[in-house]
Scaffold this active site. Sequence first.
Site, PDB file in Angstrom:
ATOM      1  N   HIS A  17      10.819 -60.408  51.200  1.00  0.00           N
ATOM      2  CA  HIS A  17      11.957 -59.853  50.996  1.00  0.00           C
ATOM      3  C   HIS A  17      12.537 -59.951  49.744  1.00  0.00           C
ATOM      4  O   HIS A  17      13.249 -58.955  49.175  1.00  0.00           O
ATOM      5  CB  HIS A  17      13.061 -60.317  51.998  1.00  0.00           C
ATOM      6  CG  HIS A  17      12.672 -60.028  53.314  1.00  0.00           C
ATOM      7  ND1 HIS A  17      12.526 -60.882  54.508  1.00  0.00           N
ATOM      8  CD2 HIS A  17      12.770 -58.896  54.235  1.00  0.00           C
ATOM      9  CE1 HIS A  17      12.351 -60.425  55.471  1.00  0.00           C
ATOM     10  NE2 HIS A  17      12.391 -59.126  55.408  1.00  0.00           N
ATOM     11  N   LYS A  41      21.043 -59.524  69.961  1.00  0.00           N
ATOM     12  CA  LYS A  41      19.554 -60.076  69.714  1.00  0.00           C
ATOM     13  C   LYS A  41      19.711 -61.514  69.246  1.00  0.00           C
ATOM     14  O   LYS A  41      20.544 -61.726  68.302  1.00  0.00           O
ATOM     15  CB  LYS A  41      19.082 -59.276  68.685  1.00  0.00           C
ATOM     16  CG  LYS A  41      17.635 -59.362  68.245  1.00  0.00           C
ATOM     17  CD  LYS A  41      16.930 -58.471  67.390  1.00  0.00           C
ATOM     18  CE  LYS A  41      15.782 -58.967  66.806  1.00  0.00           C
ATOM     19  NZ  LYS A  41      15.367 -58.267  65.517  1.00  0.00           N
ATOM     20  N   ARG A  90       5.116 -51.994  54.014  1.00  0.00           N
ATOM     21  CA  ARG A  90       4.033 -53.160  53.887  1.00  0.00           C
ATOM     22  C   ARG A  90       2.885 -52.260  54.236  1.00  0.00           C
ATOM     23  O   ARG A  90       1.895 -52.306  53.393  1.00  0.00           O
ATOM     24  CB  ARG A  90       4.212 -54.179  55.069  1.00  0.00           C
ATOM     25  CG  ARG A  90       5.265 -55.085  54.518  1.00  0.00           C
ATOM     26  CD  ARG A  90       5.657 -56.177  55.516  1.00  0.00           C
ATOM     27  NE  ARG A  90       5.922 -55.574  56.555  1.00  0.00           N
ATOM     28  CZ  ARG A  90       6.679 -56.184  57.809  1.00  0.00           C
ATOM     29  NH1 ARG A  90       6.601 -57.300  57.945  1.00  0.00           N
ATOM     30  NH2 ARG A  90       6.914 -55.450  58.923  1.00  0.00           N
ATOM     31  N   SER A 128       8.982 -62.059  59.061  1.00  0.00           N
ATOM     32  CA  SER A 128       9.846 -63.007  59.511  1.00  0.00           C
ATOM     33  C   SER A 128       9.178 -63.502  60.773  1.00  0.00           C
ATOM     34  O   SER A 128       9.159 -64.895  60.975  1.00  0.00           O
ATOM     35  CB  SER A 128      11.359 -62.680  59.711  1.00  0.00           C
ATOM     36  OG  SER A 128      11.635 -62.255  58.438  1.00  0.00           O
TER      37      SER A 128
END
Length: 164
Positions: A17, A41, A90, A128
């Site tokens: 990031h 969340k 990615r 993450s």
Amino acid sequence: MKKAVYPGSFDPATNGHIDIIRRSAKQVEHLVVAVLNNINKHSLLSVDERVDLLKELTSDLPNVTIKSFSGLLIDFVAIEKAEVIIRGFRAISDYEHEIQMAQMNHQLDPTIETLFLVTRNEYSFLSSSVVKEIAKFGGDVSGVVDPKTALILKRKYSESEGLK
Ligand code: PNS
């Protein structure tokens, strides 16, 4: 030159990031890193922790601001008067989700473009979630997040161990 928003959960921000932030900050006049505050969340780090860590990690970048947002990203982009959304890309596994978000955001506001930066090789495996999984089982994450984040993860998981 444009004003851009780089949104994400950043729970926690990884070196991947930070690389996207540094590279996109060179391409735009101003970059707002937008940390999602999602009340539905559960996140490991609080929104304040995520914002503070990102502020520290980007303190040498004068054209980068860290903010949190809730609700629709496109509304936050409008409030910020930004023209561009930045996302890191990615691998092919990102494709479906990223295309869906970019197309939906375009549907909601056709004036906003989503630009993708291809993740550098060394970060293409990194997420993450993987970082949290490694940290949870006591693995070494010092090569993929900054030292302070690694310490916070260690503390969080040892605290939760202590509660069992
Ligand atoms: O780091 P992430 O979790 O991949 O980031 C996802 C994020 C925060 C960019 C996305 O979930 C988002 O924009 N959420 C805000 C709600 C929203 O606008 N949803 C519609 C997008 S199509």
